[in-house]
Write an enzyme that holds these catalytic residues in place. Structure first.
Site, PDB file in Angstrom:
ATOM      1  N   HIS A 188      17.486 -43.974-101.552  1.00 41.06           N
ATOM      2  CA  HIS A 188      17.763 -45.158-102.372  1.00 41.06           C
ATOM      3  C   HIS A 188      19.277 -45.410-102.385  1.00 41.06           C
ATOM      4  O   HIS A 188      20.066 -44.474-102.247  1.00 41.06           O
ATOM      5  CB  HIS A 188      17.230 -44.883-103.795  1.00 41.06           C
ATOM      6  CG  HIS A 188      17.433 -45.998-104.752  1.00 41.06           C
ATOM      7  ND1 HIS A 188      18.589 -46.122-105.515  1.00 41.06           N
ATOM      8  CD2 HIS A 188      16.659 -47.055-105.066  1.00 41.06           C
ATOM      9  CE1 HIS A 188      18.491 -47.216-106.255  1.00 41.06           C
ATOM     10  NE2 HIS A 188      17.333 -47.796-105.998  1.00 41.06           N
ATOM     11  N   PRO A 189      19.712 -46.664-102.564  1.00 34.78           N
ATOM     12  CA  PRO A 189      21.154 -46.958-102.517  1.00 34.78           C
ATOM     13  C   PRO A 189      22.017 -46.187-103.526  1.00 34.78           C
ATOM     14  O   PRO A 189      23.217 -46.037-103.308  1.00 34.78           O
ATOM     15  CB  PRO A 189      21.220 -48.460-102.816  1.00 34.78           C
ATOM     16  CG  PRO A 189      19.879 -48.986-102.435  1.00 34.78           C
ATOM     17  CD  PRO A 189      18.897 -47.882-102.655  1.00 34.78           C
ATOM     18  N   ARG A 190      21.422 -45.680-104.615  1.00 29.69           N
ATOM     19  CA  ARG A 190      22.233 -44.899-105.559  1.00 29.69           C
ATOM     20  C   ARG A 190      22.455 -43.459-105.082  1.00 29.69           C
ATOM     21  O   ARG A 190      23.193 -42.695-105.693  1.00 29.69           O
ATOM     22  CB  ARG A 190      21.566 -44.863-106.939  1.00 29.69           C
ATOM     23  CG  ARG A 190      22.039 -45.898-107.948  1.00 29.69           C
ATOM     24  CD  ARG A 190      23.536 -45.810-108.277  1.00 29.69           C
ATOM     25  NE  ARG A 190      23.993 -44.509-108.755  1.00 29.69           N
ATOM     26  CZ  ARG A 190      23.798 -44.021-109.964  1.00 29.69           C
ATOM     27  NH1 ARG A 190      23.156 -44.718-110.850  1.00 29.69           N
ATOM     28  NH2 ARG A 190      24.249 -42.833-110.301  1.00 29.69           N
ATOM     29  N   LYS A 191      21.804 -43.078-103.981  1.00 31.06           N
ATOM     30  CA  LYS A 191      21.983 -41.713-103.487  1.00 31.06           C
ATOM     31  C   LYS A 191      23.118 -41.686-102.463  1.00 31.06           C
ATOM     32  O   LYS A 191      23.612 -42.732-102.038  1.00 31.06           O
ATOM     33  CB  LYS A 191      20.693 -41.178-102.880  1.00 31.06           C
ATOM     34  CG  LYS A 191      19.433 -41.504-103.671  1.00 31.06           C
ATOM     35  CD  LYS A 191      19.345 -40.854-105.051  1.00 31.06           C
ATOM     36  CE  LYS A 191      18.085 -41.329-105.736  1.00 31.06           C
ATOM     37  NZ  LYS A 191      17.777 -40.794-107.004  1.00 31.06           N
ATOM     38  N   VAL A 192      23.467 -40.466-102.030  1.00 33.64           N
ATOM     39  CA  VAL A 192      24.649 -40.313-101.173  1.00 33.64           C
ATOM     40  C   VAL A 192      24.397 -40.822 -99.756  1.00 33.64           C
ATOM     41  O   VAL A 192      25.285 -41.333 -99.088  1.00 33.64           O
ATOM     42  CB  VAL A 192      25.091 -38.835-101.200  1.00 33.64           C
ATOM     43  CG1 VAL A 192      26.100 -38.520-100.117  1.00 33.64           C
ATOM     44  CG2 VAL A 192      25.665 -38.514-102.581  1.00 33.64           C
TER      45      VAL A 192
END
Ligand SMILES: *Cc1c(COP(=O)(O)O)cnc(C)c1O
Length: 394
Positions: A188-192
């Protein structure tokens, strides 16, 4: 009060030109799902984390669902995990018809503890789902030892932990080899590491890997690409009830570019986290995050704890008034309306540290392209926010 015209977001995606070019390549190839790009992404991801098998799926949540199911989690059983996690951790257990048993976290690391986990084991325990919260590895060596001693499968929720490392047999190793039986990642975009959405399951167990590949693709016994490239007619069968948890080749192509940049992304996040910790030493009412000497976080999130006398919402609003976006501490699933009594139970000792972490922590902006002067701006705004409430505490 001087209001600057600054806007500092919580996070900014690292997707750029290389990923856009990769997505274009996949789109124009004529093969857009579960094809060669996904296969190459799996091979490259497995190599990057030191895993024997890696199977790509549609999200971190579907990765958890299939990993738990492969581990044998089913109706009537219990899975020990953290409530203090993104809700998907506990929800994946319920998808299997099992009951989440929540154990409390360590207040310094925000990770669940092996001792409390062992105390929560019952004859119904079908798996332990440990979480590397916010990218900081949990004590997976102790969990692996516990799981082996008690004969319970260990699944790692490594959703946030791509590029995180632990000291294992004297060497730094990436999370995901895996150190438990299976590890589940989210893109997901909030992950690294991001593919827009997506997930990955790594394991050394070939049987589980094969099972997961079957389930993610409707239980079809032949992968679509294998049928496509075959010069013989193949008739597929559907041997088990499966799911559509596929990753697209567009996502796979993007993921391959992200792996190439993972070292650089993590190095930058670590440097920014170290700078924050140094700058925050000047605010006594704020405690920076803790990193045990045997763990390297990828700093997916940088969470500080506020002095108990400070009001979390007021501090966050003060920061927002100065243009700084933040989030409160990681949620606790057991406090949500979707988790009424009867849908979970608590392990021995309650969940006080989990609730306190949610109520007292604030996640600060951190992303690779964050300018260093913005970090000073955030810390100064945080200092002002604390002083406004509690001059003496700051
Ligand atoms: C993000 C996250 C998930 C879910 O991943 P998705 O890709 O959003 O489905 C699961 N567990 C944890 C700890 C997460 O942070």
């Amino acid at each position: 009060m001087a209001i600057a015209l600054k806007r500092i977001p919580l996070s900014v995606s690292e997707l750029g030109e290389p990923e856009a070019a990769a997505a274009r390549r996949a789109i124009l190839s004529g093969w857009t799902t579960m094809g060669p790009e996904v296969a190459a992404f799996e091979t490259e991801f497995a190599a990057a984390v030191g895993a024997r098998h890696a199977s790509a799926v549609s999200s971190g949540t579907t990765a958890l669902h299939l990993a738990l199911k492969a581990a044998g989690v089913g109706p009537g059983s219990e899975v020990i995990t953290a409530s203090h996690s993104f809700i998907a951790t506990a929800s994946a257990i319920r998808y299997c018809g099992a009951l989440p048993v929540f154990v409390d976290i360590n207040p310094r690391t925000f990770n669940m503890e092996p001792d409390r986990t062992e105390a929560a084991i019952t004859p119904k325990t079908s798996a332990i789902l440990c979480v590397h919260q916010m990218g900081l590895p949990c004590d997976v060596a102790a969990f692996a030892d516990l799981a082996r001693r008690r004969g319970v499968p260990l699944v790692e929720d490594a959703a946030c932990a791509a590029g995180s490392e632990i000291l294992w047999d004297g060497r730094w190793r990436r999370i995901g080899s895996p150190h438990g039986d299976m590890a589940c990642f989210s893109f997901h975009p909030r992950k690294v590491l991001s593919t827009g959405d997506g997930g990955m399951i790594t394991t050394a167990n070939e049987k589980w890997d094969r099972q997961i590949r079957l389930w993610r693709h409707h239980g079809m016994n032949v992968p679509a690409h294998a049928r496509h490239v075959s010069d013989r007619v193949i008739w597929e069968t559907y041997d088990e009830l499966g799911y559509n948890y596929r990753m697209t080749d567009i996502q796979g192509a993007v993921g391959r570019e992200q792996i190439r940049r993972l070292d650089g992304i993590v190095a930058r996040r670590r440097a920014l986290a170290a700078r924050y910790t140094k700058l925050l030493a000047s605010i006594p009412a704020v405690t920076p995050p803790f990193e045990p000497e045997w763990a390297h976080s990828n700093w997916q999130s940088y969470a500080v704890r506020l002095d108990a006398r400070l009001d979390q919402r007021t501090v966050m609003q003060s920061l927002l008034d100065e243009g700084v976006a933040t989030r409160r501490g990681v949620m606790c699933a057991h406090r949500e309306p979707a988790y009424p009594e009867g849908t979970w139970r608590s392990g021995p000792g309650g969940l006080r540290h989990s609730e306190e972490a949610q109520d007292q922590c604030v996640i600060l902006p951190l992303y690779p392209r964050m300018p260093e002067e913005d970090q000073e701006y955030v810390v100064n705004a945080l200092r002002r926010a604390c002083q406004r409430r509690h001059g003496a505490a700051c």
